[in-house]
Motif scaffolding. Structure first.
Motif, mmCIF file in Angstrom:
data_model
loop_
_atom_site.group_PDB
_atom_site.id
_atom_site.type_symbol
_atom_site.label_atom_id
_atom_site.label_comp_id
_atom_site.label_asym_id
_atom_site.label_seq_id
_atom_site.Cartn_x
_atom_site.Cartn_y
_atom_site.Cartn_z
ATOM 1 N N PRO A 5 0.848 -1.195 0.000
ATOM 2 C CA PRO A 5 0.000 0.000 0.000
ATOM 3 C C PRO A 5 0.884 1.245 0.000
ATOM 4 O O PRO A 5 2.087 1.154 0.286
ATOM 5 C CB PRO A 5 -0.751 -0.119 1.331
ATOM 6 C CG PRO A 5 0.200 -0.843 2.235
ATOM 7 C CD PRO A 5 0.996 -1.779 1.346
ATOM 8 N N GLY A 6 0.300 2.401 -0.292
ATOM 9 C CA GLY A 6 1.054 3.640 -0.157
ATOM 10 C C GLY A 6 1.098 4.099 1.298
ATOM 11 O O GLY A 6 2.161 4.362 1.870
ATOM 12 N N ASP A 7 -0.080 4.146 1.914
ATOM 13 C CA ASP A 7 -0.259 4.694 3.259
ATOM 14 C C ASP A 7 0.327 3.763 4.321
ATOM 15 O O ASP A 7 -0.103 2.614 4.443
ATOM 16 C CB ASP A 7 -1.775 4.871 3.461
ATOM 17 C CG ASP A 7 -2.142 5.447 4.812
ATOM 18 O OD1 ASP A 7 -1.246 5.667 5.644
ATOM 19 O OD2 ASP A 7 -3.354 5.658 5.030
ATOM 20 N N ARG A 27 -2.101 1.928 6.523
ATOM 21 C CA ARG A 27 -2.858 0.852 5.866
ATOM 22 C C ARG A 27 -2.159 -0.496 6.058
ATOM 23 O O ARG A 27 -2.805 -1.543 6.079
ATOM 24 C CB ARG A 27 -3.053 1.159 4.382
ATOM 25 C CG ARG A 27 -4.116 0.280 3.710
ATOM 26 C CD ARG A 27 -4.337 0.659 2.234
ATOM 27 N NE ARG A 27 -4.668 2.044 2.098
ATOM 28 C CZ ARG A 27 -4.208 2.842 1.132
ATOM 29 N NH1 ARG A 27 -3.403 2.355 0.187
ATOM 30 N NH2 ARG A 27 -4.532 4.107 1.085
ATOM 31 N N ILE A 32 4.261 7.848 -0.478
ATOM 32 C CA ILE A 32 3.700 8.418 -1.705
ATOM 33 C C ILE A 32 4.798 8.609 -2.743
ATOM 34 O O ILE A 32 5.831 9.208 -2.460
ATOM 35 C CB ILE A 32 3.015 9.774 -1.406
ATOM 36 C CG1 ILE A 32 1.706 9.557 -0.630
ATOM 37 C CG2 ILE A 32 2.742 10.546 -2.696
ATOM 38 C CD1 ILE A 32 0.926 10.822 -0.334
ATOM 39 N N ARG A 86 0.226 -3.973 -5.461
ATOM 40 C CA ARG A 86 -0.069 -2.657 -4.890
ATOM 41 C C ARG A 86 -1.564 -2.529 -4.631
ATOM 42 O O ARG A 86 -2.388 -2.896 -5.472
ATOM 43 C CB ARG A 86 0.400 -1.543 -5.846
ATOM 44 C CG ARG A 86 -0.115 -0.180 -5.451
ATOM 45 C CD ARG A 86 0.566 0.996 -6.093
ATOM 46 N NE ARG A 86 -0.321 2.133 -6.151
ATOM 47 C CZ ARG A 86 -0.727 2.857 -5.105
ATOM 48 N NH1 ARG A 86 -0.304 2.570 -3.884
ATOM 49 N NH2 ARG A 86 -1.559 3.857 -5.262
ATOM 50 N N ILE A 87 -1.897 -1.984 -3.464
ATOM 51 C CA ILE A 87 -3.289 -1.654 -3.147
ATOM 52 C C ILE A 87 -3.327 -0.177 -2.785
ATOM 53 O O ILE A 87 -2.726 0.251 -1.784
ATOM 54 C CB ILE A 87 -3.850 -2.546 -2.022
ATOM 55 C CG1 ILE A 87 -5.195 -1.980 -1.615
ATOM 56 C CG2 ILE A 87 -2.899 -2.728 -0.864
ATOM 57 C CD1 ILE A 87 -5.755 -2.447 -0.332
ATOM 58 N N GLY A 88 -3.984 0.603 -3.639
ATOM 59 C CA GLY A 88 -3.970 2.048 -3.458
ATOM 60 C C GLY A 88 -5.346 2.662 -3.405
ATOM 61 O O GLY A 88 -6.372 1.962 -3.416
ATOM 62 N N THR A 89 -5.352 3.994 -3.352
ATOM 63 C CA THR A 89 -6.579 4.771 -3.559
ATOM 64 C C THR A 89 -6.362 5.602 -4.819
ATOM 65 O O THR A 89 -5.218 5.796 -5.263
ATOM 66 C CB THR A 89 -6.882 5.678 -2.359
ATOM 67 O OG1 THR A 89 -5.760 6.556 -2.145
ATOM 68 C CG2 THR A 89 -7.159 4.872 -1.103
ATOM 69 N N PHE A 99 0.597 15.192 -7.121
ATOM 70 C CA PHE A 99 -0.850 15.073 -6.932
ATOM 71 C C PHE A 99 -1.553 16.271 -7.580
ATOM 72 O O PHE A 99 -2.667 16.125 -8.087
ATOM 73 C CB PHE A 99 -1.130 15.050 -5.424
ATOM 74 C CG PHE A 99 -2.567 14.837 -5.040
ATOM 75 C CD1 PHE A 99 -3.126 13.566 -5.043
ATOM 76 C CD2 PHE A 99 -3.359 15.911 -4.645
ATOM 77 C CE1 PHE A 99 -4.455 13.365 -4.668
ATOM 78 C CE2 PHE A 99 -4.684 15.716 -4.267
ATOM 79 C CZ PHE A 99 -5.226 14.439 -4.277
ATOM 80 N N GLU A 105 -3.166 7.884 -10.105
ATOM 81 C CA GLU A 105 -2.537 7.596 -8.808
ATOM 82 C C GLU A 105 -1.050 7.906 -8.957
ATOM 83 O O GLU A 105 -0.663 8.564 -9.920
ATOM 84 C CB GLU A 105 -2.866 6.183 -8.293
ATOM 85 C CG GLU A 105 -2.506 5.034 -9.206
ATOM 86 C CD GLU A 105 -1.040 4.715 -9.195
ATOM 87 O OE1 GLU A 105 -0.357 5.103 -10.186
ATOM 88 O OE2 GLU A 105 -0.563 4.042 -8.262
ATOM 89 N N MET A 106 -0.208 7.448 -8.012
ATOM 90 C CA MET A 106 1.151 8.007 -7.977
ATOM 91 C C MET A 106 2.306 7.007 -7.875
ATOM 92 O O MET A 106 3.456 7.439 -7.749
ATOM 93 C CB MET A 106 1.245 9.025 -6.820
ATOM 94 C CG MET A 106 0.253 10.166 -6.965
ATOM 95 S SD MET A 106 0.279 11.349 -5.607
ATOM 96 C CE MET A 106 1.913 12.063 -5.778
ATOM 97 N N GLU A 107 2.041 5.724 -7.898
ATOM 98 C CA GLU A 107 3.156 4.771 -7.724
ATOM 99 C C GLU A 107 3.263 3.713 -8.814
ATOM 100 O O GLU A 107 4.325 3.113 -8.994
ATOM 101 C CB GLU A 107 3.035 4.033 -6.363
ATOM 102 C CG GLU A 107 3.243 4.897 -5.143
ATOM 103 C CD GLU A 107 2.018 5.730 -4.787
ATOM 104 O OE1 GLU A 107 0.903 5.338 -5.186
ATOM 105 O OE2 GLU A 107 2.175 6.778 -4.143
HETATM 106 O O1 R1P Z 1 -3.630 5.467 -1.079
HETATM 107 P P1 R1P Z 1 -2.264 5.329 -1.678
HETATM 108 O O2 R1P Z 1 -1.806 3.935 -1.815
HETATM 109 O O3 R1P Z 1 -1.240 6.183 -0.953
HETATM 110 O O4 R1P Z 1 -2.376 5.885 -3.198
HETATM 111 C C1 R1P Z 1 -2.776 7.169 -3.614
HETATM 112 O O5 R1P Z 1 -2.950 8.126 -2.574
HETATM 113 C C2 R1P Z 1 -1.822 9.027 -2.512
HETATM 114 C C3 R1P Z 1 -2.269 10.442 -2.822
HETATM 115 O O6 R1P Z 1 -3.298 10.862 -1.996
HETATM 116 C C4 R1P Z 1 -0.830 8.512 -3.547
HETATM 117 O O7 R1P Z 1 0.073 7.639 -2.915
HETATM 118 C C5 R1P Z 1 -1.736 7.819 -4.526
HETATM 119 O O8 R1P Z 1 -1.136 6.888 -5.378
#
Ligand code: R1P
Ligand code: URA
Length: 254
Positions: A23-25, A28, A67, A89-92, A160, A194-196
């Motif tokens: 995950p990113g967070d 999480r 992030i 990867r599990i993201g938002t 972002f 998203e960002m990764e």
């Molecule tokens: O919820 P995560 O996994 O962090 O993923 C998304 O949330 C973050 C931005 O708010 C970025 O890392 C983006 O890729």
């Protein structure tokens, strides 16, 4: 074996795990670990919160990436040194196609490389493409759980705000190169931002590792900019899907 530089772990700490959920967070990581059997926290350092647990008796690592691409690349490099070969990867995410709803799950087949870190692994002509088997497992997981999901291309940006063409309320400034970029990605059938994933997919494809990505939709930017869904409800659905995908990958041949 010596400890790896940032994660501070040795191969023995991972108990033979070959699959990591990323995950990113950082927070999480702990929440995901609670779905596993016998979870333990291996380390919490910078953005990397690392847990080990068991899924139907197979060891699984959870490691947050923080992030963006640079920290993601460190997590992946160091986990690979410790024996991990599959990264889920599990993201938002923010959706940019009108037919996608908040709470839906998006499975990325490939990513638009709007990051910088991926170019440290392969030239820009090289595709940021997911692993077919791992991505198929995510799709199969969503189907078997009855989760509304969409499969397609993701735009993966270092920033972002400007890279995702967000006009913030402070400066309202997005440099020319990114003005109109969201409309262009929409036209090209890109599902979301998203960002990764661009860094993750490119480096894993280049290094002979397997990667897949799913993300829960927090907001549909064709309708609004600020989410009004319950983050935890969206996260729970995504966690259920990623754990099912991990189970399929770990146990499909048994
Ligand atoms: O919820 P995560 O996994 O962090 O993923 C998304 O949330 C973050 C931005 O708010 C970025 O890392 C983006 O890729
Ligand atoms: O719009 C969004 C939502 C979550 N994460 C992103 O990177 N973009």
């Amino acid at each position: 074996m010596e400890k790896v530089f940032h994660l501070g772990l040795t191969k023995a700490d991972l108990k033979g795990a070959s699959l990591a959920i990323v995950p990113g967070d950082p927070e999480r990581s702990k929440r995901i670990s609670e779905y596993l059997d016998s979870p333990v926290c291996l380390a919490q350092t910078r953005e990397f919160h690392i847990y080990l647990g068991f899924l139907n008796e197979s060891p699984v690592v959870i490691c947050s990436t923080g992030i963006g691409g640079p920290s993601t690349s460190i997590a992946v490099e160091e986990l690979a040194q410790l024996g991990i070969t599959t990264f889920l990867r599990i993201g938002t995410t923010g959706a940019i196609q009108p037919h996608i709803n908040e709470g839906d799950i998006l499975v990325s087949t490939a990513s638009v490389r709007l990051d910088g870190a991926s170019q440290h692994f392969a030239p820009i002509e090289f595709p940021a493409v997911s692993d077919f088997g791992a991505t198929s497992a995510m799709v199969q997981a969503c189907e078997s759980l009855g989760i509304t999901h969409h499969v397609g291309i993701t735009a993966s940006s270092d920033t972002f705000y400007p890279g995702q063409e967000r006009y913030d309320t402070y400066s309202g400034y997005v440099r020319k190169a990114y003005q109109g970029s969201c409309a262009e990605w929409q036209k090209l059938n890109v599902m979301n931002y998203e960002m990764e994933s661009a860094t993750l997919f490119t480096m894993c494809a280049a290094l002979g590792l397997k990667a897949a990505c799913l993300a829960g939709v927090l907001v549909n930017r064709t309708r609004q900019e600020i989410p009004n869904v319950d983050h935890h409800d969206v996260e729970k659905k995504a966690v259920t899907a990623v754990l099912k995908a991990a189970d399929i990958l770990l146990h499909q041949h048994k």
